[in-house]
Design an enzyme around this catalytic site. Structure first.
Site, mmCIF file in Angstrom:
data_model
loop_
_atom_site.group_PDB
_atom_site.id
_atom_site.type_symbol
_atom_site.label_atom_id
_atom_site.label_comp_id
_atom_site.label_asym_id
_atom_site.label_seq_id
_atom_site.Cartn_x
_atom_site.Cartn_y
_atom_site.Cartn_z
ATOM 1 N N HIS A 192 0.820 -1.216 0.000
ATOM 2 C CA HIS A 192 0.000 0.000 0.000
ATOM 3 C C HIS A 192 0.853 1.265 0.000
ATOM 4 O O HIS A 192 0.534 2.248 -0.659
ATOM 5 C CB HIS A 192 -0.929 0.000 1.217
ATOM 6 C CG HIS A 192 -2.165 -0.788 0.966
ATOM 7 N ND1 HIS A 192 -2.840 -1.450 1.949
ATOM 8 C CD2 HIS A 192 -2.834 -1.020 -0.178
ATOM 9 C CE1 HIS A 192 -3.887 -2.066 1.409
ATOM 10 N NE2 HIS A 192 -3.900 -1.812 0.123
ATOM 11 N N GLU A 427 19.526 -6.853 -31.370
ATOM 12 C CA GLU A 427 20.198 -6.985 -30.076
ATOM 13 C C GLU A 427 21.434 -7.872 -30.181
ATOM 14 O O GLU A 427 22.198 -7.991 -29.229
ATOM 15 C CB GLU A 427 19.264 -7.635 -29.053
ATOM 16 C CG GLU A 427 18.009 -6.855 -28.801
ATOM 17 C CD GLU A 427 17.111 -7.531 -27.788
ATOM 18 O OE1 GLU A 427 17.142 -7.136 -26.624
ATOM 19 O OE2 GLU A 427 16.364 -8.462 -28.175
ATOM 20 N N ASP A 451 21.385 -5.198 -24.772
ATOM 21 C CA ASP A 451 21.908 -6.507 -25.175
ATOM 22 C C ASP A 451 22.927 -6.391 -26.298
ATOM 23 O O ASP A 451 23.913 -7.123 -26.317
ATOM 24 C CB ASP A 451 20.752 -7.428 -25.601
ATOM 25 C CG ASP A 451 20.133 -8.102 -24.391
ATOM 26 O OD1 ASP A 451 20.897 -8.574 -23.531
ATOM 27 O OD2 ASP A 451 18.895 -8.149 -24.295
ATOM 28 N N CYS A 496 15.756 1.353 -28.464
ATOM 29 C CA CYS A 496 14.958 1.226 -27.234
ATOM 30 C C CYS A 496 15.790 0.757 -26.044
ATOM 31 O O CYS A 496 15.249 0.431 -25.001
ATOM 32 C CB CYS A 496 13.756 0.319 -27.450
ATOM 33 S SG CYS A 496 14.212 -1.383 -27.800
#
Ligand code: PEP
Ligand code: MG
Length: 562
Positions: A192, A427, A451, A496
């Protein structure tokens, strides 16, 4: 640079796309209680009355915080305090406190004792229920503090608050303008307190572990709630970046370079924080790491669950592209329900598309069906699919055939047939070398520099000992990026990996003919700003010089403009 001068990065779970910098202040751990007096010295009826009074005051405080939270954050978050009020008046807990008083304990000690077992029972449960132990601790500490007359916690303004764990009322009591951030030793994303920190926009990282305890009051840290990092003694570059990310206003509209070249600036998203990405000014989602829907659970998500998640992402970006990357497990992302012996070199083993086409074919097919269904929804026209860890043309052709089969299957079931845009992640060095052949079969290529760097440099991205090699600015990596953009044919090319989110590198990437940059949402305002300052011809000249550089130091010197 000596060892002690270097910044240190502690990893935890980021819960807010926000960053904060400040000196450490430790929130008092469990309240220390002195040894209880002899049982004979305790008058049970007085102690019971003290508890009753404290309970009443605590209930009033909870009611007050409930109202304040409903106003500041929202009604559903405020409901946490209803649960607290219920714990406070729970008959079993009340009986437990009475019994402890009858056994000779004074009020505060009796409260401690009565909460012990229920907290342990919640802690022993699996998943989100375990986190409800935090709520019980919260109620216990509130009662104890009230009994001791110590309701206020006194946090110096501008500090980064560290705690063993945070309770919901600790969190709502914080003023986001006064506290730079929070980090905890334990706790998860769904606690929470984490939900509240997110709603308040407080930079927060939870579950950092034992190392956090070593940080002394006053130590300067950056709390990066987006990347899940606590950076200790940040170097000037990290601090400058954190401060930039903290202060910038988002730019909602798409941006172009100073000479009018449009550059798409999109978000990398791993959970369901699509709205936070949109708030940061993302044009769309350039990388939806869908594997996070599959990790940390005992069973894979159903087709419907996935469909909902993809549809939610599309809904958050009605005018922007949403690139759904298919399951990318293996390597550093083990799947709990995947069978088989561990691999000696998991990063070089069955990961990404290799497993999706092999042992996890069923999961892959279900995912592709969910994607095709989401592509047929009202906002689905902007959905794109992207395959991770492609190394060969054959893998891509097989993945495309599976996508086609899924599209036909759902079309036969009455869903409109939509062919989503399709892309491949670059990658692996092999993908960069066959970029032309891959590009001829898809709409876009998206370079995963995390990568790609690991594989070009043969340096495990998780291994600190080879951290120097893990730098995407090594000329070899830049040349692999250039190999991809210059052989991308009609496909558009994006980046990305983490590199995309560094505004100091934006000009170089644009110069290398990258058209889309996808990054942690937190970096979006700074990168969008940077794009607007760039002139494409100058960027190209910079890229040409960087491609001739012999070392990463040369590249860095070039980027520093020296
Ligand atoms: C990458 O490898 O650069 C990438 C974006 O994918 P991930 O970090 O999820 O492996
Ligand atoms: Mg990757």
């Amino acid at each position: 640079m000596t060892e002690s001068d270097e910044e240190r990065r502690l990893e935890g779970t980021g819960v807010t796309p926000a960053v904060g910098v400040g000196p450490v202040h430790w929130l008092a751990a469990d309240l220390e209680l002195p040894d209880p007096p002899d049982a004979d010295a305790v008058d049970p009826s007085t102690e019971r009355e003290r508890v009753a009074n404290a309970r009443e005051r605590a209930l009033e405080a909870i009611e007050h915080e409930r109202e304040a939270t409903a106003e500041r954050v929202g009604e559903s978050e405020a409901e946490i305090f209803d649960a607290h009020a219920a714990f406070l008046t729970d008959p079993q807990l009340e009986d437990g406190i009475d019994e402890a008083i009858d056994d000779g304990l004074p009020a505060a000690h009796a409260v401690r004792a009565a909460f012990e077992d229920p907290i342990a029972q919640f802690e022993a449960m699996e998943g989100p229920m375990a986190e409800r132990a935090d709520d019980l601790r919260d109620v216990r500490d509130r009662l104890v503090r009230t009994l001791l007359g110590r309701e206020s916690t006194g946090i110096p303004s501008g500090s980064v608050l560290l705690a063993e764990r945070l309770t919901p009322s600790d969190t709502t009591g914080l003023d986001p303008d006064a506290v730079a951030g929070v980090a905890t030793v334990t706790g998860g994303r769904t606690a929470h307190a984490a939900i509240l920190a997110r709603a308040l926009g407080l930079p927060a990282v939870v579950g950092v572990g034992e190392e956090l305890r070593e940080l002394e009051a006053g130590t300067r840290v950056v709390v990066d709630g987006e990347r899940g990092l606590v950076i200790v003694d940040p170097d000037p570059e990290t601090r400058a970046r954190a401060e930039r990310e903290r202060d910038l206003e988002p730019i909602a509209e798409p941006v172009e370079t100073a000479d009018g070249r449009p550059i798409e600036v999109a978000a990398n998203v791993g959970g369901d924080d699509f709205a936070a990405a949109a708030d940061r000014g993302a044009d769309g989602i350039g990388l939806f790491r869908t594997e996070f829907l599959f990790l940390d659970r005992e069973e894979p998500p159903t087709e419907d669950e996935q469909y909902e998640a993809y549809a939610d992402a599309l809904e958050a970006f009605p005018d922007g592209r949403v690139i759904v990357r298919t399951l990318d497990v293996g390597g550093d992302k083990p799947l709990p329900y995947r069978e088989g012996a561990p691999e000696r070199n998991p990063f070089l083993g069955a990961r990404g598309i290799r497993v999706a086409l092999g042992e996890l074919s069923d999961l892959f097919e279900t995912q592709l069906r969910a994607i095709c269904r989401a592509a047929a929804t009202e906002d689905g026209g902007d959905l794109a699919v992207m395959f991770p860890m492609i190394a060969t043309v054959e893998e891509l052709e097989e993945a495309l055939a599976r996508l086609e089969a899924a599209a036909s299957e759902v079309a036969e079931e009455g869903v409109d047939r939509e062919r989503p845009e399709v892309g491949v992640m670059i990658e692996t060095p092999s993908a960069a070398f066959v970029a032309d052949e891959l590009a001829a079969r898809v709409d876009f290529l998206s370079i995963g520099t995390n990568d790609l760097t690991q594989y070009v440099m043969a340096a495990d991205r998780e291994n600190e000992r080879v951290a120097d090699l893990q730098d995407p600015l090594h000329p070899a990596v830049l040349r692999a990026i250039d190999r991809t953009t210059s052989h991308g044919g009609d496909a558009w090319v994006g980046v990305c990996g983490e590199l995309a989110g560094d505004p100091a590198v934006t000009e170089l990437l644009i110069g290398l003919s990258v058209e889309e940059l996808s990054m942690s949402p937190i970096a979006i305002p700074a990168v969008k700003r940077r794009v607007r300052e760039i002139d494409s011809a100058e960027a190209r000249a910079l890229a040409d010089r960087a491609l001739e550089a012999e070392t990463r130091e040369d590249v860095r010197t070039l980027l520093d403009g020296e």
